[in-house]
Design a protein around this motif. Sequence first.
Motif, PDB file in Angstrom:
ATOM      1  N   UNK A   1       0.626   0.006  -7.243  1.00  0.00           N
ATOM      2  CA  UNK A   1       1.399   0.076  -7.146  1.00  0.00           C
ATOM      3  C   UNK A   1       2.555  -0.186  -8.000  1.00  0.00           C
ATOM      4  N   UNK A   2       2.509  -1.112  -8.347  1.00  0.00           N
ATOM      5  CA  UNK A   2       2.862  -1.623 -10.158  1.00  0.00           C
ATOM      6  C   UNK A   2       2.681  -0.807 -10.695  1.00  0.00           C
ATOM      7  N   UNK A   3       0.758  -0.656 -11.787  1.00  0.00           N
ATOM      8  CA  UNK A   3       0.535   0.292 -12.462  1.00  0.00           C
ATOM      9  C   UNK A   3       1.231   1.616 -12.846  1.00  0.00           C
ATOM     10  N   UNK A   4       1.783   2.167 -11.072  1.00  0.00           N
ATOM     11  CA  UNK A   4       2.540   3.676 -11.056  1.00  0.00           C
ATOM     12  C   UNK A   4       3.698   3.664 -10.794  1.00  0.00           C
ATOM     13  N   UNK A   5       4.467   2.283 -11.004  1.00  0.00           N
ATOM     14  CA  UNK A   5       6.309   2.128 -10.487  1.00  0.00           C
ATOM     15  C   UNK A   5       6.384   2.105 -11.516  1.00  0.00           C
ATOM     16  N   UNK A   6       5.263   1.413 -12.317  1.00  0.00           N
ATOM     17  CA  UNK A   6       6.513   1.399 -14.362  1.00  0.00           C
ATOM     18  C   UNK A   6       6.947   2.610 -15.022  1.00  0.00           C
ATOM     19  N   UNK A   7       5.103   3.229 -15.019  1.00  0.00           N
ATOM     20  CA  UNK A   7       6.384   4.463 -15.653  1.00  0.00           C
ATOM     21  C   UNK A   7       7.030   5.658 -15.311  1.00  0.00           C
ATOM     22  N   UNK A   8       7.579   5.684 -13.728  1.00  0.00           N
ATOM     23  CA  UNK A   8       8.259   6.406 -13.066  1.00  0.00           C
ATOM     24  C   UNK A   8       9.668   5.656 -13.729  1.00  0.00           C
ATOM     25  N   UNK A   9      10.023   4.282 -14.184  1.00  0.00           N
ATOM     26  CA  UNK A   9      11.081   3.863 -13.510  1.00  0.00           C
ATOM     27  C   UNK A   9      11.448   4.249 -15.627  1.00  0.00           C
ATOM     28  N   UNK A  10      10.281   4.050 -16.172  1.00  0.00           N
ATOM     29  CA  UNK A  10      10.072   4.192 -17.742  1.00  0.00           C
ATOM     30  C   UNK A  10      11.076   5.634 -17.326  1.00  0.00           C
ATOM     31  N   UNK A  11      10.475   6.726 -17.072  1.00  0.00           N
ATOM     32  CA  UNK A  11      10.668   7.937 -17.025  1.00  0.00           C
ATOM     33  C   UNK A  11      12.323   8.080 -16.619  1.00  0.00           C
ATOM     34  N   UNK A  12      12.408   6.738 -16.341  1.00  0.00           N
ATOM     35  CA  UNK A  12      13.784   7.813 -15.379  1.00  0.00           C
ATOM     36  C   UNK A  12      14.573   7.038 -15.851  1.00  0.00           C
ATOM     37  N   UNK A  13      14.516   6.038 -17.359  1.00  0.00           N
ATOM     38  CA  UNK A  13      16.038   5.613 -18.324  1.00  0.00           C
ATOM     39  C   UNK A  13      15.802   6.463 -19.254  1.00  0.00           C
ATOM     40  N   UNK A  14      14.621   7.603 -18.872  1.00  0.00           N
ATOM     41  CA  UNK A  14      13.773   8.581 -20.601  1.00  0.00           C
ATOM     42  C   UNK A  14      15.288   9.472 -20.323  1.00  0.00           C
ATOM     43  N   UNK A  15      15.567   9.342 -18.328  1.00  0.00           N
ATOM     44  CA  UNK A  15      15.972  11.055 -18.272  1.00  0.00           C
ATOM     45  C   UNK A  15      17.638  10.468 -18.615  1.00  0.00           C
ATOM     46  N   UNK A  16      17.659   9.522 -18.174  1.00  0.00           N
ATOM     47  CA  UNK A  16      18.991   9.071 -18.130  1.00  0.00           C
ATOM     48  C   UNK A  16      19.302   9.100 -20.001  1.00  0.00           C
ATOM     49  N   UNK A  17      18.510   8.933 -20.624  1.00  0.00           N
ATOM     50  CA  UNK A  17      19.035   8.898 -22.204  1.00  0.00           C
ATOM     51  C   UNK A  17      19.392  10.751 -22.788  1.00  0.00           C
ATOM     52  N   UNK A  18      18.866  11.255 -22.014  1.00  0.00           N
ATOM     53  CA  UNK A  18      18.430  13.034 -22.029  1.00  0.00           C
ATOM     54  C   UNK A  18      19.073  14.109 -21.351  1.00  0.00           C
ATOM     55  N   UNK A  19      20.411  12.600 -20.752  1.00  0.00           N
ATOM     56  CA  UNK A  19      21.297  13.717 -19.930  1.00  0.00           C
ATOM     57  C   UNK A  19      21.229  13.980 -18.953  1.00  0.00           C
ATOM     58  N   UNK A  20      20.229  14.704 -17.833  1.00  0.00           N
ATOM     59  CA  UNK A  20      19.011  13.830 -17.368  1.00  0.00           C
ATOM     60  C   UNK A  20      19.984  13.186 -15.477  1.00  0.00           C
TER      61      UNK A  20
END
Length: 253
Positions: A105-124
Amino acid sequence: MDQSKEKLKPNPRATASWISKLSFWWLMPLLKKGSTADLTIDDLYEVERCDASKTLCDTMERYWLEERALAAARRGKASYARALLRCFGLRYFAVGLLAAIEECVLRLVQPLVLGWLIRHFEGLASPMGSPMLSGAAIVAVALIHIVVYHPFNFLCRQLSLEARVASSALVYRKSLRLSKSALAGTTVGQMVNLLSNDVNRFDSSVIFLNYLWIGPLQLIIVTLLLWDLLGWACMAGLVVIVLFIPLQSFMGK
């Protein structure tokens, strides 16, 4: 295997709340004193009754005698591993659930949330909506990971210590009951090897045994996530990992 005759201070963990145990706050007075002065034997706490060698040996001996009785009934050979499993297996599996939460759970959720944060700065578009929520989620996952991992590590080492002490005490108790003829066929080196080397394998094996069932579960979850992102391309990496399992097992053996 006798308990120390010196009277030590009561162990604060025995009366600590679950919050104190989860945060290791019960250990703070000892750590605080150790940071300012050298610790002595008088600063240590007495062993909890559940961790005492006599208590563990009596419990382990009861399960071993039950295993011998079951083996005699089915005309098979008694297995010390099965006796250990009945003695510590349920608690060990419960501790393994903490490792499953951490790995699956935790090891998989953290990179997913980080990816969502990066998507925001990419305008997605991001499932979290606000970057503040994504950042807060990353911090929250890291904090939960700390709360889960350290109790898991502590409980695993406690279980390994209990198994080691119980086995050592059982060997010692058995040696006191052997007749002179039986002692003639057993060397001192064999007993020393059992008590000094063999039982120490509990310290390392207990931590990693739970990963025998957590690993496949984690692999399935990761494969499903990659399938959603990459499709059939993810199977290439999965096949390589699966093909390496026999090689790793052979090298480990």
